[in-house]
Structures are given as structure tokens and as C-alpha cells.
Design an enzyme around this catalytic site. Structure first.
Site, short mmCIF file in Angstrom:
data_model
loop_
_atom_site.label_atom_id
_atom_site.label_comp_id
_atom_site.label_asym_id
_atom_site.label_seq_id
_atom_site.Cartn_x
_atom_site.Cartn_y
_atom_site.Cartn_z
N HIS A 28 0.84 -1.02 0.02
CA HIS A 28 0.17 0.16 0.11
C HIS A 28 0.90 1.08 0.00
O HIS A 28 1.37 1.51 1.11
CB HIS A 28 -0.82 -0.12 1.24
N HIS A 68 -2.38 -1.24 7.08
CA HIS A 68 -2.02 -1.34 5.96
C HIS A 68 -0.77 -0.37 5.07
O HIS A 68 -0.19 -0.76 4.34
CB HIS A 68 -3.16 -1.22 4.76
N PRO A 118 -6.39 -5.06 11.10
CA PRO A 118 -7.65 -5.03 11.16
C PRO A 118 -8.24 -3.56 11.51
O PRO A 118 -7.81 -3.14 12.78
CB PRO A 118 -8.02 -5.98 12.34
N LEU A 119 -8.89 -2.89 10.86
CA LEU A 119 -9.04 -1.65 11.11
C LEU A 119 -9.57 -1.11 12.37
O LEU A 119 -10.43 -1.84 12.67
CB LEU A 119 -9.71 -0.81 9.58
N ASP A 154 -9.23 7.04 7.35
CA ASP A 154 -10.80 6.88 7.38
C ASP A 154 -11.33 5.44 7.71
O ASP A 154 -12.54 5.52 8.43
CB ASP A 154 -11.27 6.96 5.69
N HIS A 258 -4.27 3.29 -3.38
CA HIS A 258 -4.36 2.73 -2.11
C HIS A 258 -3.59 1.52 -1.63
O HIS A 258 -2.63 1.28 -1.00
CB HIS A 258 -5.78 2.27 -1.61
N ARG A 354 -17.96 -18.06 39.20
CA ARG A 354 -17.76 -16.66 38.91
C ARG A 354 -17.44 -16.02 40.50
O ARG A 354 -16.53 -15.29 40.70
CB ARG A 354 -19.07 -15.84 38.32
N SER A 381 -22.39 -8.97 38.15
CA SER A 381 -22.66 -10.31 37.41
C SER A 381 -21.04 -11.16 37.20
O SER A 381 -21.16 -12.28 37.44
CB SER A 381 -23.06 -10.40 36.15
N GLU A 408 -17.60 -4.03 24.77
CA GLU A 408 -16.92 -5.31 24.97
C GLU A 408 -15.45 -5.19 24.09
O GLU A 408 -14.52 -5.47 24.61
CB GLU A 408 -17.80 -6.36 24.43
N HIS A 458 -21.24 -16.55 33.01
CA HIS A 458 -22.55 -17.04 32.44
C HIS A 458 -22.50 -17.83 31.20
O HIS A 458 -22.58 -17.59 30.14
CB HIS A 458 -23.56 -15.73 32.17
N HIS A 470 -28.66 -15.35 25.42
CA HIS A 470 -27.52 -14.91 26.25
C HIS A 470 -26.45 -16.32 26.66
O HIS A 470 -25.76 -16.28 27.39
CB HIS A 470 -27.81 -14.43 27.63
#
Ligand SMILES: Cc1ncc(C[n+]2csc(CCOP(=O)(O)OP(=O)(O)O)c2C)c(N)n1
Ligand SMILES: [Mg+2]
Length: 661
Positions: A28, A68, A118-119, A154, A258, A354, A381, A408, A458, A470
Site C-alpha cells: 500500500h 496497511h 484490522p482497521l 478513514d 491505496h 464466578r 454479575s 466489549e 454465565h 445470552h
């Protein structure tokens, strides 16, 4: 010494990127050519580093989130005199065994801060990097005082994880986090207008950042902007308007720049337009020596730092060295876990794993000061908050508990940055089912050997009434399939303690702890010096006589296996129970160890409240499997186990059917 013009220094980056991509026949060139001015100003006038010691703990971090554009980073490392990144490595761009893989990988090139490609991942992990700096400064004082700079594209800002990241950074007021956004208006499919018209400057402001636009080819404007960012009391995003493939006569400003070689003619045209009259990989002496001087600029700051470091009280200095430089875990972990195991054997506990994890954390927190706990808004939890832990807030970084919010992937990525920065053993919680939301960052951790712990509670239909949205069924198999991701599913409080020890002692990669919501009887009732979970599986209950059946189970289903073994014994069938806290670790044992644990009973049955995928490696294609074949349902846990046929009777039947066959 003669001054070398800024643009000649930037053109050296452009030329190396063009030449390396051309020789590799892939890569690139567009980003390095477009962002060369921004990078040149940052590295030559601001970035605190010393090429002679790329691991100096108080260096400024430079994260190329748009992985990249890796040739930008490789060119900068080579030009500034980094010993790892020689010209030969640049000539071997993207070749097997080189230090210059297609996207930057911290475990291949030690001077690369974090694996990107990984963008969005670099953007999100940088929040952890900048947070680590704040936390360590609160603990160790001004021997920790550096910026985290991120070059992003971007694509980085379009990815959803960027939202989680910038919201968290804005909330925590990470004022030493500075984004340089390569605002070139181009992505692979063409102009950004095809897909996006977000006002990024307004967006960052809405997230509590300082942000503004500049001309990304005007070196004075770039320098002014970085000065402004450094003085800000909030994180800063500088949108740098650039031209992708700057200098290329036909491809500049288009998506054609690119991700492919420019081609001989376009490359020659670009060099001509840039006034760069040199052959492939040729850097004129004046330019190279100017860059080499940049690589030495930080030497005196590093010497000063070393003197201040040596002057620290010995205990502080040793602690910093252990955690940040040597990255060794405290030896006291093993003792703390053994003491906890003894206590549990003396007073057996019927508790959820847990909750057992919380007990382990209570025991570990005093001896593992680098343990940095947190949760993605499931603190009560996940049982991640121990009594000793104080919250980290925007005004007080002396705490050791992070409320990551309902983010997450943002949490998992930040944990990567925290661990890679050095100084911390991050452990964050959510529901096992939502590893799906964190998985891209978990994969980066596994791939690039980042030691973090995921406290995933869980862990099955055993969570009950919340229902199939869940209840994980395929997650254990999916996580086990990921190379270098260690997955533990402990059966009781003793195994949970053992798994925590193994998780913290694994400094080569990430660990998932899959923990139950429901209470589980303690199956480990005898003292054991050794950590039995360390081989992934072990014989929990021997057969009465020669084993006709081996029953394998994990987590909450170990008590079902134990009951099935008793049922079979009454019926005159000799069965043994093998507890498998980690199927992947068991399968990774050498042949003899693995064979001894699996045993040679003619019938093998496994029980796990999840899909069968992966178990055939232990039980064979004809082995019995008692588990899930589809999604769960909403009901009390006990009813669900009956409904889905995950019972001691079903396990005993599966064994007897095979014995009779
Ligand atoms: C998560 C993810 N999705 C897709 C890609 C493939 N990809 C690489 S670069 C890119 C977008 C290019 O646009 P931009 O980020 O603006 O970079 P530029 O072309 O300006 O250098 C894409 C889709 C990726 N690397 N990561
Ligand atoms: Mg772009």
C-alpha cells in the site's frame, strides 16, 4: 550541519514506500505517500524516542492504526537508525521471515508497538496505551511521562470499535492521547462520499475530545497542531487533510494509490514530480544523516531518565523493572493460590465459579499489584470487583478497577494496549456469549501474544432465565479453535483458583476463564500441592477396577459426570471421571501425557453443555457426547438441563449403549 529540507525528509519515506511495494509486487503506497509530511513533523520535532533503545519505557508511543500503511512505519524505523529495521528488511518487505510483514506485528518486529491491520484495532488499543501511562504515573511518579500518538485512517474511524474507543478516552480525559487522522477522503471503493459523510471533527468533540482540521501537507500547520494537542486537557484528534499517493502523477488523490504497486512508469513520474532523482532504495547521504540525527535526538532525554530511574528508592525501582521492563509475574502467585486451595479443601464451598473467581482475585490482588480488573458494565454479575479495588476515574488514576462501559471490543482492545505498554495484567469481564462482541480484539491478542485475561461468566444454559440470546453454545468451540487462545472452564472453586494461577503465569498470550453463574459443588476435596489443571485434564475419580468407561467433563458438568460414574458403579460398570478444565491445553500436551490422561477405556463419553465440535479429538467419532445441538431456551437452569437431556442418566446411558454395541 546543513539543514535538510522537511520535504526531502518526507520524500525519503515516500520513495522507500514506493520502491518496497514495487519490489514486493504488493502493498500500500498511498498512505505512506500521503501521510509522510505528518509523520516527518511528528517524528523529527516531537516524538520522544531514542533509536538506540527502542524499548526505553518512557518513549512516546507511535501507533500506526492504519496498518496497511506499514511501509510508513518501516521507513521511519529504518531512516532513524533502528537496528532491527535495516535496508535489507525494507527490500524484503512482505517476504517470509522478514521483519517487514504486510501489516505491522509487534511479535515479529520488536519495535512495533502493537499489531494493526484490522482497521480500528490500533485506535482502540491506544486508549489502553494512554491509560497505562496515566496509571503508571499515578503509581511511580514522573519517570512515566509520555504521549501516545496514533496515525489513523478513514477506515479506522468508520469501524464501530472507534466509537467505543473515543467515548472511553473522552470520558477518562486521556489528554496525552493524540490522533493524527489521515483525512484523505479515499478508501478502497473510491471517494469516501460513496459511503460516509460524518463530520469527524464534530464527532470527536461530541465525545469530549479537542479536535480540529489542518492541511496535512503544511509542516508548520502540523507542528502548531501537535503543540496545541500537547497542551490540551482532553485527548486531541487532528484531522490532517492529505492527498493519498501524494506525488504520483495519475494515481494521487484516487483509490488507485491505496493498495497496489504504482507500476514502473507511475513510480518514475512520482519521483520526478517530487524532485527525487535517486534509484530504488537509494537515500542520499544528507537526507539519511538528517534522519539518523532524528533517531539520536532523544538520547539525552533517555540518559536523564536513566539517572532519575536509578535514583528511585530501591523497592520502587525493582517493582518498575519487574513489571514494565522484565515483564515478570510475581513468584508469590503460586503460594497465594496454594494457600487458597488449602483453605477451600478445609472448608469446601458450593459456589458459582464466578464467585470462586472473586475469591481467587481477593487472594491474588495483594500479591499481584499489576492486576488491573474491570468489566464491560457487568461488575456485579462478573464478580470482577474485589474489596481492595478502587475505581479509576478521570480525576484519579490511582485506582485499579476500570468501568469499561458497555463496550466489549473497546475493553478487549484497551486491554491489549494496557498489556503491551507494560506494567499491567489486565483482566476484564463480560458474559461468555459476548466474546462475539470482543472477538476481533481477542484475536489480535492471541496472534500477537498479548497476556490478558477475559473473565467470561454465565458460561452455558446454566445461566437460566435470560434465555438463548445470552446462553453460549458454540463459544467454547469457537474460542478453542483460535490459536494461542487458552480457554479454561473450571469445575469448582479449587479448579478456578488453579486456572487463575495458570492465566496469570501465561505471559505468552491471552486466557479465557469461562465461569458459571450457578452454584457448583466442590469436586476437589483432597489437598494437592500440584496444579492439576496445568495439563488441561486429569483423572478426578479413578475407576473401581479396570476402567470400561472414561467420562470427560468440564465446568458445571463435572458434577454430572461424577453422578454418572456412581450410577454406573451401582450397575456394575467401572468408569473413571476425567475433569478437563482446558480442552485445548489437554490436546497440546505431548503424545504420552495426553494418552495417559485420556486413558484406554474402550468407551469414551464427554459431557459439556455446549456443542460437540472439537471433542472428537478426545472421544473419537464414535464416542458419546452429551451436550447441546442447538440454541438454548429461557427457563430455570435445572429445568433446562433436564429439557436438553444433560443429565447423569443420559451420560450413563450413552456409556452403556456403547458397551453393549
Ligand atoms: C476490519 C477491516 N476491514 C477491512 C479491511 C480491508 N481494508 C484495508 S484498508 C481499507 C480501507 C482503506 O481506506 P482508508 O482506511 O481510508 O485507507 P487509505 O486508503 O486512505 O490509505 C480496507 C477496507 C481491514 N484491513 N480491516
Ligand atoms: Mg482514506
Amino acid at each position: 550541519m546543513a539543514q535538510v529540507d522537511h520535504s526531502r525528509m518526507a520524500n525519503a519515506i515516500r520513495a522507500l514506500a514506493m520502491d518496497a511495494v514495487e519490489k514486493a509486487k504488493s502493498g500500500h503506497p498511498g498512505l505512506p505517500m500521503g501521510a509522510a509530511d505528518v509523520a516527518t513533523v511528528l517524528w523529527s520535532q516531537f516524538l520522544k524516542f531514542d533509536a538506540a533503545d527502542p524499548h526505553w519505557p518512557d518513549r512516546d508511543r507511535f501507533i500506526l492504526s492504519a496498518g496497511h500503511g506499514s511501509m510508513l512505519l518501516y521507513a521511519l524505523l529504518y531512516l532513524t537508525g533502528n537496528e532491527e529495521l535495516t535496508l535489507d528488511q525494507i527490500k524484503n518487505f512482505r517476504q517470509l521471515g522478514s521483519k517487514t510483514p504486510g501489516h505491522p506485528e509487534n511479535c515479529i518486529t520488536s519495535s512495533v508497538e502493537t499489531t494493526t491491520g484490522p482497521l480500528g484495532q490500533g485506535v482502540a488499543s491506544s486508549v489502553g496505551t494512554a491509560l497505562a501511562e496515566r496509571l503508571l504515573q499515578a503509581e511511580f511518579g514522573d519517570i512515566v511521562d509520555h504521549y501516545t500518538y496514533v496515525l489513523c485512517s478513514d477506515g479506522d474511524l468508520m469501524e464501530g470499535v472507534s466509537h467505543e474507543a473515543i467515548a472511553l478516552a473522552g470520558h477518562l480525559k486521556l489528554s496525552k492521547l493524540i490522533f493524527l487522522y489521515d483525512d484523505n477522503g479515499i478508501s478502497i471503493d473510491g471517494p469516501l462520499s460513496l459511503t460516509d459523510n460524518v463530520d469527524q471533527v464534530a464527532r470527536f468533540q461530541a465525545h469530549g475530545w479537542n479536535s480540529f482540521r489542518i492541511d496535512g501537507h503544511d509542516h508548520n500547520a502540523i507542528a502548531d497542531a501537535i503543540r496545541k494537542a500537547q497542551a490540551s486537557d482532553r485527548p486531541t484528534m487532528i484531522a490532517c487533510k492529505t492527498t493519498i499517493g501524494f506525488g504520483a502523477p495519475h494515481k494521487a488523490g484516487t483509490s488507485k494509490a491505496h493498495g497496489e504497486p504504482l507500476g514502473a512508469e507511475e513510480l518514475a513520474g512520482a519521483k520526478k514530480a517530487l524532485g527525487w532523482d535517486y534509484g530504488p532504495f537509494e537515500i542520499p547521504d544528507d537526507v539519511l544523516s538528517a534522519w539518523r540525527n532524528v533517531g539520536k535526538q532523544g538520547a539525552s532525554a533517555r540518559t536523564d531518565w536513566l539517572a532519575r530511574f536509578e535514583a528511585l528508592p530501591a523497592d520502587k525501582r525493582d517493582e518498575f523493572k519487574r513489571r514494565v521492563i522484565d515483564r515478570k509475574r510475581p513468584a508469590a502467585i503460586a503460594d497465594a493460590i496454594r494457600a487458597l486451595k488449602d483453605k477451600l479443601v478445609a472448608e469446601p464451598q458450593t459456589i458459582a465459579t464466578r464467585k470462586a473467581s472473586e475469591l481467587a482475585l481477593e487472594a491474588l490482588t495483594p500479591v499481584v499489584p499489576e492486576l488491573l480488573l474491570g468489566s464491560a458494565d457487568l461488575t456485579p454479575s462478573n464478580n470482577t470487583r474485589v474489596k481492595q479495588a478502587k475505581d479509576v476515574t478521570p480525576d484519579d488514576f490511582s485506582g485499579r478497577y476500570i468501568h469499561y462501559g458497555i463496550r466489549e471490543m473497546g475493553m478487549a482492545a484497551a486491554m491489549n494496549g494496557l498489556a503491551l505498554h507494560g506494567g499491567f495484567a489486565p483482566a476484564g469481564g463480560t458474559f461468555l456469549c459476548f466474546t462475539d462482541y470482543a472477538r476481533p480484539s481477542m484475536r489480535v491478542a492471541a496472534l500477537s501474544h498479548v497476556p490478558v485475561v477475559y473473565i467470561m461468566t454465565h458460561d452455558s444454559i446454566g445461566l437460566g432465565e435470560d434465555g438463548p440470546t445470552h446462553q453460549p453454545v458454540e463459544h467454547l468451540a469457537a474460542l478453542r479453535a483460535m490459536p494461542n487462545m487458552r480457554v479454561f472452564r473450571p469445575a469448582d472453586a479449587v479448579e478456578t483458583a488453579e486456572c487463575w494461577q495458570l492465566a496469570l503465569e501465561n505471559t505468552n498470550g491471552p486466557t479465557v476463564l469461562a465461569l458459571s453463574r450457578q452454584n457448583l459443588a466442590q469436586v476437589r476435596t483432597a489437598t494437592s500441592e500440584a496444579n492439576l489443571s496445568a495439563t488441561g485434564g486429569y483423572e478426578l475419580i479413578p475407576a473401581p477396577g479396570k476402567a470400561q468407561v472414561s467420562i470427560f467433563a468440564t465446568g458445571s458438568e463435572v458434577e454430572i459426570a461424577v453422578a454418572a460414574q456412581k450410577l454406573l458403579e451401582v450397575q456394575g460398570v467401572a468408569a473413571r471421571v476425567v475433569s478437563v478444565p482446558s480442552l485445548d491445553l489437554l490436546l497440546a500436551q505431548d503424545d504420552a501425557t495426553r494418552a495417559a490422561i485420556i486413558g484406554d477405556a474402550p468407551v469414551k463419553v464427554a459431557v459439556e453443555a455446549a456443542v460437540r465440535f472439537g471433542w472428537d479429538a478426545v472421544i473419537g467419532p464414535d464416542g458419546g457426547f452429551v451436550g447441546m445441538t442447538g440454541f438454548g431456551a429461557s427457563a430455570p437452569a435445572k429445568e433446562l438441563y433436564k429439557h436438553f437431556g444433560i443429565t447423569a442418566e443420559a451420560v450413563a446411558d450413552a456409556a452403556k449403549r456403547r458397551l453393549a454395541a
